[in-house]
Scaffold this motif. Structure first.
Motif, short mmCIF file in Angstrom:
data_model
loop_
_atom_site.label_atom_id
_atom_site.label_comp_id
_atom_site.label_asym_id
_atom_site.label_seq_id
_atom_site.Cartn_x
_atom_site.Cartn_y
_atom_site.Cartn_z
N GLU A 31 8.76 23.32 69.31
CA GLU A 31 8.73 22.73 67.98
C GLU A 31 8.90 21.21 68.08
O GLU A 31 9.75 20.71 68.82
N LEU A 33 9.99 17.45 66.87
CA LEU A 33 11.22 16.94 66.27
C LEU A 33 10.86 15.89 65.23
O LEU A 33 10.18 14.90 65.52
N SER A 61 14.80 14.20 53.62
CA SER A 61 15.45 15.08 54.60
C SER A 61 16.84 15.53 54.20
O SER A 61 17.41 16.40 54.86
N ASN A 65 13.05 19.27 55.17
CA ASN A 65 12.57 18.66 56.41
C ASN A 65 11.93 19.76 57.24
O ASN A 65 12.40 20.91 57.23
N ASN A 67 12.01 20.54 60.43
CA ASN A 67 12.91 21.21 61.38
C ASN A 67 13.90 22.12 60.67
O ASN A 67 14.16 23.25 61.12
N PRO A 249 18.01 16.92 60.86
CA PRO A 249 16.83 17.46 61.53
C PRO A 249 17.04 17.68 63.02
O PRO A 249 16.56 18.67 63.57
N TRP A 253 16.72 21.25 65.07
CA TRP A 253 15.86 21.43 66.25
C TRP A 253 16.65 22.03 67.41
O TRP A 253 16.18 22.95 68.08
N LEU A 256 17.21 25.68 66.68
CA LEU A 256 16.00 26.47 66.94
C LEU A 256 15.91 26.84 68.41
O LEU A 256 15.55 27.97 68.76
#
Length: 397
Positions: A31, A33, A61, A65, A67, A249, A253, A256
């Motif tokens: 993913e 960023l 954000s 956002n 992410n 964000p 990330w 994730l």
């Protein structure tokens, strides 16, 4: 940006790797960023339409956002929820989920056995806004029933509890809450979404400190609230948009990446915790050991019905009180003293002087948090090394 295909039909392990992914025009594997505060619009008309909610896309954000959206979507599919909002910390998730829907004159019923900061929110913070609360023995269903009032709007619990690992009957408590016109919020951190699904048991809202198992490697803070579309839209979304307890964000990330290995880590940590529990249960310097995966757990039958496996955590009491517990903690070479849990590194905590130190001695005694009580969070080390380390440390206790 393009969204990958639906993963709802897949099993949890697959969802943890693929759910909610968004790809830019560059077709990245990992993913991307998106470290941006705001977003640019093609026209003033598009900007107006987006702020009205008529045009899909990101605004700012603090409340949207890519992410954060990916993290929320992945957790939604894993948990079986309709909607979610990610927060800056686990306590931001707890505070928002409890406080945002309530008004002056409302009432909350909560289980006594919970993290010290959660008790602060329920006992100290809510009354400042004219919201009263009643604390009950979470294991006693009759206490839940008696505590319900006509103005009770929310019931709150942890299961397993922090730090004594009691397992509460989520389905029965949900039924009591709903009969009284209230919602049930469950903190599912100790079970993780791998081993327990509160929404399927009747809970209305599930919250996590993503700082724990979801990150799982001691890197960042985060939290998340999962529920129905109606609950998130009516109570949570605008509250977060206007007050700002938002996840960054970058942290989204990182989380994730943590989700990709969550199932593997939790399974390994649970297996290790079970082995350590079996070894420590017969140690002569330990007077009490609690682990949800053992047949001698006080709620063993409920654990089998409600959870898919035990936990990554163990609670045990060292004979000799605080001094003996401290000697044991200080002698450990592998497990590190920390107030965190769910990490790749094994961690040990003395709750009476850390996570639950704000409680009175009487309140800690009532919850079973003695001066000799230690909470152990299994990491990814070899179980035999951890057992040998504990055995050596207990010799010095």
């Amino acid at each position: 940006m393009s969204e990958t295909g639906s993963t709802k039909r897949y099993r949890p392990e697959t969802k943890l790797v693929h759910a909610g992914a968004l790809r830019s025009q560059f077709g990245e594997t990992s993913e991307a960023l998106f470290l941006t505060q705001g977003f640019i619009y093609d026209s003033a008309e598009q900007c107006e339409a987006r702020f009205k909610g008529e045009d899909p896309g990101f605004l700012y954000s603090r409340f949207s956002n890519p992410n954060i959206s990916m993290f929320e979507r992945r957790m939604i599919e894993l948990e079986g929820a309709e909607a979610a909002r990610a927060t800056a910390t686990g306590m931001a998730a707890v505070t928002t989920a409890i406080l945002a829907p309530l008004r002056v004159g409302d009432h909350v019923v909560a289980a006594k056995a919970m993290f010290g900061s959660c008790r602060y929110v329920v006992e100290d913070l809510l009354p400042r806004y004219g919201i009263q609360s009643t604390l009950v023995d979470g294991l006693d269903l009759d206490q839940w029933r008696r505590a319900m009032q006509p103005n009770t709007k929310t019931c709150f619990l942890e299961s397993p509890t922090n730090p004594t690992l009691d397992v509460l009957d989520i389905q029965s408590i949900a039924e009591i809450a709903h009969k009284g016109g209230a919602r049930l919020i469950v903190d599912n951190v100790f079970a993780t979404p791998i081993w327990q699904s509160p929404l399927s048991l009747g809970a209305d809202v599930v919250i996590y400190s993503a700082t724990k198992h979801i990150d799982g490697q001691g890197r960042c803070l985060g939290g998340i609230i999962l529920s129905s579309e109606a609950f998130i839209a009516e109570h949570i979304h605008n509250f977060m948009r206007q007050t700002g307890p938002s996840m960054s964000p970058f942290n989204a990330w990182v989380l994730l990446k943590g989700l990709e290995t969550l199932g593997v880590r939790v399974r390994a940590q649970t297996e290790t915790a079970a082995k350590v529990a079996d070894a420590l249960a017969k140690h002569p310097k330990i007077s009490r050991l609690i682990y949800p995966g053992r047949s001698d757990h006080p709620q063993a039958a409920l654990v089998k019905r409600q959870m898919r496996a035990g936990s990554t955590l163990i609670g045990f009491e060292v004979k000799g009180g605080k001094a003996a517990a401290f000697r044991c903690l200080n002698a450990l070479q592998i497990s590190r003293i920390s107030n965190n849990l769910g990490d790749a590194k094994s961690l040990v905590t003395h709750p009476a002087t850390t996570t639950h130190q704000r409680l009175t001695p009487e309140a800690r005694t009532e919850l079973g948090i003695s001066e000799g009580f230690i909470r152990f969070s299994a990491g990814l080390e070899h179980a035999d090394d951890l057992i040998e380390d504990f055995e050596a440390a207990l010799e010095k206790a």
